[in-house]
Design an enzyme around this catalytic site. Structure first.
Site, PDB file in Angstrom:
ATOM      1  N   GLU A  50      -6.050   2.163   0.488  1.00 61.56           N
ATOM      2  CA  GLU A  50      -5.590   0.790   0.308  1.00 61.56           C
ATOM      3  C   GLU A  50      -4.631   0.486   1.447  1.00 61.56           C
ATOM      4  O   GLU A  50      -3.644   1.203   1.635  1.00 61.56           O
ATOM      5  CB  GLU A  50      -4.873   0.616  -1.032  1.00 61.56           C
ATOM      6  N   ASP A  61       5.581  -6.052  -5.962  1.00 59.57           N
ATOM      7  CA  ASP A  61       5.986  -4.802  -5.321  1.00 59.57           C
ATOM      8  C   ASP A  61       7.452  -4.485  -5.537  1.00 59.57           C
ATOM      9  O   ASP A  61       8.310  -5.368  -5.513  1.00 59.57           O
ATOM     10  CB  ASP A  61       5.699  -4.878  -3.817  1.00 59.57           C
TER      11      ASP A  61
END
Length: 274
Positions: A50, A61
């Protein structure tokens, strides 16, 4: 159409082990070192990569990946630059799947059709776009799938059986199960609950299910890998980059810090079903 992601997960299923899916931020801590890290991942044991598309407002995040994105942006990374990294990677590696992960805003600015075409040409295999729900599939999911890109959807502990079919409807490649509510980098509170959730998702789809968020050690990977088809590791790798820096710059230990950690995690994944 069979993609590199389909081929890789099928091969690992035949081997009887889960995939190690590694997340790194494209261009962190600088463009050259970011490329070197990317190219080191398969040799260290990463099965699927990824590649984070840095964005200024990464809502899902935690701090480690936020800072990694900031470092990449400060180094001059752009979405076109991310695609260039994949293109360079493909000159040396034609088999390791690469999934771009990030947010829709930079893609929207780039132009959806232009982005899909450029991603396919560069050698991208799939997309994970955190902030595009199934109700917005016309925006990117359907054009991406029409071009032969997998569109990997996130499911979470709050995705109940009523919502799950909608999430899975146009998913392809694999399903990414977020092991907790909250942001990346936190601790998994109940591994048993993760296993139960994976089993529940599998009752709704034949796609592989990969588990991410909170997996930090080889022991975590081995434990979660008993149930999951893939183990996704990100924050701890991006944090390894940060800890290797000297005065904010890459050191001679930066690439090896990530490579060594991936090798350790890969060993844990291989123990998962042993």
């Amino acid at each position: 159409m069979t993609t590199r992601i389909d081929t890789r997960f099928a091969a690992l299923k035949a081997e009887g082990r889960p995939a190690l899916v590694t997340f790194v931020m494209a261009g962190d801590p600088d463009l050259a070192t970011g490329q070197a890290i990317l190219e080191a991942l398969p040799q260290a044991g990463a099965d699927v990569i990824e590649l984070g598309m840095p964005f200024s407002d990464p809502m899902a995040d935690g701090v480690a990946i936020q800072l990694g994105g900031q470092r990449a942006l400060a180094a001059g990374q752009t979405l076109r630059g991310v695609l260039g990294m994949v293109e360079d990677f493909r000159r040396k590696d034609e088999t390791t799947p690469i999934v771009l992960m990030g947010y829709y805003n930079p893609i929207y600015i780039f132009g959806t059709d232009a982005f899909v075409k450029a991603a396919k040409t560069a050698g991208v295999d799939g997309l994970i776009i955190v902030d595009l729900p199934p109700e917005e599939d016309d925006e990117l999911c359907l054009p991406a799938m029409a071009a032969g890109l997998n569109f990997v959807r996130l499911t979470t502990p709050t995705t109940d059986d009523k919502r799950l079919p909608a999430v899975l409807k146009n998913s392809s490649g694999f399903v990414y199960y977020v092991s907790m509510t909250g942001v990346t980098g936190a601790e998994i509170k109940s591994r048993g609950a993760v296993g139960d959730a994976v089993d529940r998702i599998k009752s709704h789809t034949d796609l592989p299910v990969a588990v991410g968020f909170g997996i930090k050690t080889a022991e975590d990977a081995a434990d979660i890998g008993k149930h999951a088809d893939g183990i996704v590791v990100g924050s701890v790798l991006v944090d390894a980059v940060a800890r290797s820096l000297v005065d904010g710059k890459a050191s001679d230990k930066t690439v090896s810090a990530v490579r060594d950690l991936v090798a350790d995690l890969a060993a844990g994944v291989k123990r998962a079903r042993g």
